[in-house]
Each structure stands twice: as C-alpha cells, then as structure tokens.
Design a protein around this motif. Structure first.
Motif, PDB file in Angstrom:
ATOM      1  N   PHE A   3       0.833  -1.200   0.000  1.00  0.00           N
ATOM      2  CA  PHE A   3       0.000   0.000   0.000  1.00  0.00           C
ATOM      3  C   PHE A   3       0.865   1.246   0.000  1.00  0.00           C
ATOM      4  O   PHE A   3       1.975   1.263   0.538  1.00  0.00           O
ATOM      5  CB  PHE A   3      -0.906   0.011   1.231  1.00  0.00           C
ATOM      6  N   VAL A   4       0.332   2.303  -0.603  1.00  0.00           N
ATOM      7  CA  VAL A   4       1.028   3.582  -0.646  1.00  0.00           C
ATOM      8  C   VAL A   4       0.048   4.700  -0.320  1.00  0.00           C
ATOM      9  O   VAL A   4      -1.166   4.538  -0.394  1.00  0.00           O
ATOM     10  CB  VAL A   4       1.658   3.854  -2.037  1.00  0.00           C
ATOM     11  N   THR A   5       0.629   5.846   0.026  1.00  0.00           N
ATOM     12  CA  THR A   5      -0.114   7.103   0.109  1.00  0.00           C
ATOM     13  C   THR A   5       0.559   8.068  -0.852  1.00  0.00           C
ATOM     14  O   THR A   5       1.793   8.176  -0.869  1.00  0.00           O
ATOM     15  CB  THR A   5      -0.100   7.660   1.536  1.00  0.00           C
ATOM     16  N   TYR A   6      -0.226   8.748  -1.661  1.00  0.00           N
ATOM     17  CA  TYR A   6       0.353   9.672  -2.640  1.00  0.00           C
ATOM     18  C   TYR A   6      -0.386  11.004  -2.606  1.00  0.00           C
ATOM     19  O   TYR A   6      -1.516  11.107  -2.105  1.00  0.00           O
ATOM     20  CB  TYR A   6       0.333   9.076  -4.053  1.00  0.00           C
ATOM     21  N   ALA A   7       0.269  12.018  -3.127  1.00  0.00           N
ATOM     22  CA  ALA A   7      -0.308  13.360  -3.153  1.00  0.00           C
ATOM     23  C   ALA A   7      -1.270  13.469  -4.331  1.00  0.00           C
ATOM     24  O   ALA A   7      -0.863  13.410  -5.493  1.00  0.00           O
ATOM     25  CB  ALA A   7       0.798  14.399  -3.269  1.00  0.00           C
ATOM     26  N   GLY A   8      -2.549  13.615  -4.009  1.00  0.00           N
ATOM     27  CA  GLY A   8      -3.559  13.806  -5.047  1.00  0.00           C
ATOM     28  C   GLY A   8      -3.857  15.278  -5.274  1.00  0.00           C
ATOM     29  O   GLY A   8      -3.296  16.149  -4.596  1.00  0.00           O
ATOM     30  N   ARG A   9      -4.722  15.565  -6.201  1.00  0.00           N
ATOM     31  CA  ARG A   9      -5.048  16.961  -6.514  1.00  0.00           C
ATOM     32  C   ARG A   9      -5.731  17.662  -5.356  1.00  0.00           C
ATOM     33  O   ARG A   9      -5.607  18.871  -5.204  1.00  0.00           O
ATOM     34  CB  ARG A   9      -5.947  17.011  -7.761  1.00  0.00           C
ATOM     35  N   GLU A  10      -6.439  16.902  -4.531  1.00  0.00           N
ATOM     36  CA  GLU A  10      -7.173  17.509  -3.424  1.00  0.00           C
ATOM     37  C   GLU A  10      -6.758  16.913  -2.075  1.00  0.00           C
ATOM     38  O   GLU A  10      -7.570  16.816  -1.156  1.00  0.00           O
ATOM     39  CB  GLU A  10      -8.676  17.327  -3.646  1.00  0.00           C
ATOM     40  N   GLY A  11      -5.506  16.548  -1.976  1.00  0.00           N
ATOM     41  CA  GLY A  11      -5.011  15.995  -0.724  1.00  0.00           C
ATOM     42  C   GLY A  11      -4.479  14.590  -0.882  1.00  0.00           C
ATOM     43  O   GLY A  11      -4.476  14.012  -1.970  1.00  0.00           O
ATOM     44  N   ASP A  12      -4.031  14.032   0.208  1.00  0.00           N
ATOM     45  CA  ASP A  12      -3.436  12.691   0.184  1.00  0.00           C
ATOM     46  C   ASP A  12      -4.462  11.643  -0.229  1.00  0.00           C
ATOM     47  O   ASP A  12      -5.634  11.707   0.156  1.00  0.00           O
ATOM     48  CB  ASP A  12      -2.888  12.340   1.563  1.00  0.00           C
ATOM     49  N   ARG A  13      -3.994  10.670  -1.008  1.00  0.00           N
ATOM     50  CA  ARG A  13      -4.807   9.530  -1.434  1.00  0.00           C
ATOM     51  C   ARG A  13      -4.082   8.246  -1.049  1.00  0.00           C
ATOM     52  O   ARG A  13      -2.858   8.168  -1.090  1.00  0.00           O
ATOM     53  CB  ARG A  13      -5.028   9.563  -2.953  1.00  0.00           C
ATOM     54  N   ALA A  14      -4.837   7.226  -0.687  1.00  0.00           N
ATOM     55  CA  ALA A  14      -4.286   5.914  -0.367  1.00  0.00           C
ATOM     56  C   ALA A  14      -4.642   4.930  -1.462  1.00  0.00           C
ATOM     57  O   ALA A  14      -5.692   5.060  -2.114  1.00  0.00           O
ATOM     58  CB  ALA A  14      -4.830   5.431   0.977  1.00  0.00           C
ATOM     59  N   GLY A  15      -3.795   3.956  -1.684  1.00  0.00           N
ATOM     60  CA  GLY A  15      -4.087   2.972  -2.719  1.00  0.00           C
ATOM     61  C   GLY A  15      -3.249   1.725  -2.590  1.00  0.00           C
ATOM     62  O   GLY A  15      -2.272   1.668  -1.824  1.00  0.00           O
ATOM     63  N   LEU A  16      -3.634   0.732  -3.352  1.00  0.00           N
ATOM     64  CA  LEU A  16      -2.929  -0.543  -3.439  1.00  0.00           C
ATOM     65  C   LEU A  16      -1.964  -0.486  -4.609  1.00  0.00           C
ATOM     66  O   LEU A  16      -2.359  -0.114  -5.726  1.00  0.00           O
ATOM     67  CB  LEU A  16      -3.933  -1.679  -3.629  1.00  0.00           C
ATOM     68  N   LEU A  17      -0.720  -0.860  -4.369  1.00  0.00           N
ATOM     69  CA  LEU A  17       0.283  -0.871  -5.437  1.00  0.00           C
ATOM     70  C   LEU A  17       0.348  -2.258  -6.050  1.00  0.00           C
ATOM     71  O   LEU A  17       0.618  -3.248  -5.354  1.00  0.00           O
ATOM     72  CB  LEU A  17       1.645  -0.475  -4.874  1.00  0.00           C
ATOM     73  N   VAL A  18       0.076  -2.352  -7.352  1.00  0.00           N
ATOM     74  CA  VAL A  18       0.158  -3.594  -8.098  1.00  0.00           C
ATOM     75  C   VAL A  18       1.094  -3.357  -9.272  1.00  0.00           C
ATOM     76  O   VAL A  18       0.780  -2.564 -10.160  1.00  0.00           O
ATOM     77  CB  VAL A  18      -1.222  -4.063  -8.590  1.00  0.00           C
ATOM     78  N   SER A  19       2.233  -4.028  -9.240  1.00  0.00           N
ATOM     79  CA  SER A  19       3.259  -3.791 -10.243  1.00  0.00           C
ATOM     80  C   SER A  19       3.615  -2.307 -10.218  1.00  0.00           C
ATOM     81  O   SER A  19       4.041  -1.786  -9.198  1.00  0.00           O
ATOM     82  CB  SER A  19       2.794  -4.254 -11.623  1.00  0.00           C
ATOM     83  N   GLN A  20       3.395  -1.588 -11.293  1.00  0.00           N
ATOM     84  CA  GLN A  20       3.751  -0.167 -11.356  1.00  0.00           C
ATOM     85  C   GLN A  20       2.517   0.722 -11.446  1.00  0.00           C
ATOM     86  O   GLN A  20       2.591   1.841 -11.953  1.00  0.00           O
ATOM     87  CB  GLN A  20       4.671   0.080 -12.550  1.00  0.00           C
ATOM     88  N   GLU A  21       1.386   0.235 -10.915  1.00  0.00           N
ATOM     89  CA  GLU A  21       0.151   1.021 -10.919  1.00  0.00           C
ATOM     90  C   GLU A  21      -0.438   1.083  -9.520  1.00  0.00           C
ATOM     91  O   GLU A  21      -0.335   0.133  -8.739  1.00  0.00           O
ATOM     92  CB  GLU A  21      -0.882   0.423 -11.876  1.00  0.00           C
ATOM     93  N   VAL A  22      -1.079   2.226  -9.226  1.00  0.00           N
ATOM     94  CA  VAL A  22      -1.737   2.416  -7.938  1.00  0.00           C
ATOM     95  C   VAL A  22      -3.246   2.359  -8.157  1.00  0.00           C
ATOM     96  O   VAL A  22      -3.804   3.143  -8.936  1.00  0.00           O
ATOM     97  CB  VAL A  22      -1.353   3.771  -7.312  1.00  0.00           C
ATOM     98  N   TYR A  23      -3.882   1.427  -7.467  1.00  0.00           N
ATOM     99  CA  TYR A  23      -5.344   1.307  -7.488  1.00  0.00           C
ATOM    100  C   TYR A  23      -5.870   2.085  -6.277  1.00  0.00           C
ATOM    101  O   TYR A  23      -5.759   1.638  -5.132  1.00  0.00           O
ATOM    102  CB  TYR A  23      -5.760  -0.160  -7.419  1.00  0.00           C
ATOM    103  N   ALA A  24      -6.424   3.245  -6.555  1.00  0.00           N
ATOM    104  CA  ALA A  24      -6.735   4.187  -5.489  1.00  0.00           C
ATOM    105  C   ALA A  24      -8.008   3.823  -4.741  1.00  0.00           C
ATOM    106  O   ALA A  24      -8.989   3.355  -5.328  1.00  0.00           O
ATOM    107  CB  ALA A  24      -6.863   5.594  -6.059  1.00  0.00           C
ATOM    108  N   LEU A  25      -7.983   4.094  -3.442  1.00  0.00           N
ATOM    109  CA  LEU A  25      -9.167   4.031  -2.611  1.00  0.00           C
ATOM    110  C   LEU A  25      -9.916   5.353  -2.727  1.00  0.00           C
ATOM    111  O   LEU A  25      -9.380   6.338  -3.249  1.00  0.00           O
ATOM    112  CB  LEU A  25      -8.762   3.748  -1.166  1.00  0.00           C
ATOM    113  N   PRO A  26     -11.157   5.443  -2.268  1.00  0.00           N
ATOM    114  CA  PRO A  26     -11.934   6.682  -2.420  1.00  0.00           C
ATOM    115  C   PRO A  26     -11.255   7.874  -1.763  1.00  0.00           C
ATOM    116  O   PRO A  26     -10.511   7.721  -0.784  1.00  0.00           O
ATOM    117  CB  PRO A  26     -13.264   6.352  -1.731  1.00  0.00           C
TER     118      PRO A  26
END
Length: 311
Positions: A3-26
């Motif tokens: 899992f990662v947290t990344y900087a989104g356009r409207e604040g931090d976003r959390a997501g699952l990292l699969v290979s080189q893609e992030v599947y974002a949570l709401p």
C-alpha cells in the motif's frame, strides 16, 4: 499486499500498489483507518478502484503520514556495539534484558523521496537505516504471543540524527530527543506480513539491507539479524499502557546502517558527516528504496536558552 499514500489533486490519497500502478481508494480514505483489515481494503481497491494511476506519475508520501506515535528501539547488536566503541564502551548488559526504546517526533515524518534539512545548529548530521512495524489493532499489556497479530505491516524507516545535539542532551541523562526531531522518513510502501512470510528467519526476515551516500555503499546487514523480535518490542511497549492503530515501532539501526557506527569502528576520518547536497539511499529488499537529498536547514535562533544559575 503493498500500500502507498500519494499526493492527489485535493489531498493525500491511499491505494494498493500492483506492479507499477496504484489502485486508489476513495478520496478521504486514509491507510491509518484501514489498518485493522488491509486485505479487505486491497480487495476493494482492486475490484472497484476510484482511479488507477501509474506509479511514476505520482509523488509518494509516507504511507502513514501522521502516525499517533513513533517509538524507536535498538535491536541490532552489531549497531549497538559499533556506536558504543565511539564512546570507548561496550554493549551495556541491560541492553540484553529488554528492547529499550524512546519516543521520537510524529510531526517530523517525511516521504521517501523528500528533501531533508540539516537541523538548526547541527554540525554532525547522520542517517539511520531501520525497518518499522505499524500497529493495526490496538491493545494493552499484550503478551509476546498476542503481539504479532497486531502488526498491520512493515515499512522502511530512516531516523535522521543530529549527533552533536544528541550527545549534548544525553549528558543530562535525557534523550535522544532534540537530536532526532527534525525528520523521520517512512516508506515508500507499507507491506503486509503475509507477503514477507516466505522470508521469515530469526527474529525478522532474511532480506538484505543497504545504506549508501552519494552512490557509495557504506553499510549492509540482513533484517533477520535483529536480536529482539517485533512481538517482543510490541509486548514491551504495551506493558502498563496502550499501543494504538497507526503507531510506528522502529527496529533501530541495523549493523552498518549509520555513520556513527562507522566512526566507532574506523575513526572519525572514515566518512564526513552529512552535508547539504549529499544524497542518502537506503534499501531493504521487498520494502523498496528511499532516496533523500540533504538540504540547508534553518539557522538556530539567537535566543538565550541558558538556565539561571543558583548562587
């Protein structure tokens, strides 16, 4: 799962990292709120991602950017021995009795590729390569047998250290505190225990750890060389008090994982302290890489902080 947290356009976003893609949570969902059941959160992200973004298109934050607490232990005997040599001493007998720790600054957490400023007034700046466990379920007075089930995952940790300030404050039998509170780097990923299970060995996992400054390797160790286990650390931390979801418990520096140990073994001429422009890269297999540039920090104020002496 990773899992990662990344900087989104409207604040931090959390997501699952699969290979080189992030599947974002709401939007608005934080990893710290999901630590009790990360597998379910990961499955939800795979099934119905809020967005899917390339990893190289986002700026990663610390997976847990605002942990409730950060405890830092000392569990690698080689490190303790090497730093003790710097003081002309050996490993204290008490070190073997229990996994000692101190609280460091949860407000100082930084992302895995963020710049790190030299602390004000510091002339001997250092890094420390560690691996931290993150608590998924809170508890109190946990046994060692219970404590392992409270771990949500593991992440890479760098406990940046102002060695001169640290030594000054420890002369009054306190600290390390001020010598540690400018930066603690976490990430890039939070890895669930099941993903690391095939590497289980000793008190941790048989995976290599490497520290480099400006591309030159200065130390290596294996994660499995911890003398205390994470369940032992958690049980001790929870004795007479609580651990809570999101708490970060650092392993302490691995063997060869800082300059202070190098100075203790080979002398102060073995490597210069960190200075602006240096890049520190730390790596633990399966947990990823941190790469941070040291930059100028704030100048210390001119305030008179001295005590009034009794006459």
């Amino acid at each position: 799962m990773r899992f990662v947290t990344y900087a989104g356009r409207e604040g931090d976003r959390a997501g699952l990292l699969v290979s080189q893609e992030v599947y974002a949570l709401p939007p608005g969902v934080r990893l710290v709120d999901l630590l009790g059941d990360l597998p379910a959160a990961g499955e939800a992200a795979l099934r119905d991602p809020a967005e899917v973004v390339p990893l190289d298109a986002v700026r990663l934050r610390a997976p847990i950017p605002d942990p409730p607490t950060v405890r830092d232990f000392m569990t690698f005997e080689q490190h303790v021995e090497g730093v003790a040599k710097l003081m002309g001493a050996g490993v204290p007998e008490q070190w073997y009795a229990a996994p000692a720790f101190y609280f460091t600054n949860p407000y100082a957490v930084r992302g895995p590729y963020d710049d790190v400023p030299v602390p004000p007034g510091c002339g001997v700046f250092d890094f420390e390569l560690e691996v931290a466990a993150v608590i998924g379920r809170g508890g109190r007075d946990l046994s060692v047998e219970e404590a392992g089930g409270h771990i949500a995952g593991y992440l890479l940790m760098n406990d940046w250290s102002a060695r001169d300030i640290q030594l000054d404050e420890m002369e009054v039998r306190l600290g390390p505190v001020k010598g540690k509170d400018t930066a603690t780097t976490l990430g890039p990923v939070l890895v669930t225990p099941d993903e690391l299970a095939p590497y289980r060995a000793g008190n941790a996992f048989d995976l290599p750890m490497t520290a480099a400054v400006n591309g030159l390797t200065v130390g290596t160790d294996r994660w499995s060389n911890m003398a205390f286990s994470y369940p032992q650390m958690i049980a001790y931390a929870s004795r007479g008090t609580e651990v809570r979801a999101g708490d970060v418990l650092g392993s302490g520096t691995c063997g060869g994982g800082c300059l202070a140990e190098l100075w203790g073994r080979l002398g102060l001429e073995a490597h210069a302290p960190l200075s602006p422009g240096d890049t520190v890269t730390i790596t633990v297999e399966r947990l990823g890489v941190q790469r941070c540039r040291v930059v100028e920090g704030a100048e210390p104020g001119a305030d008179d902080l001295r005590a009034s002496r009794r006459t």
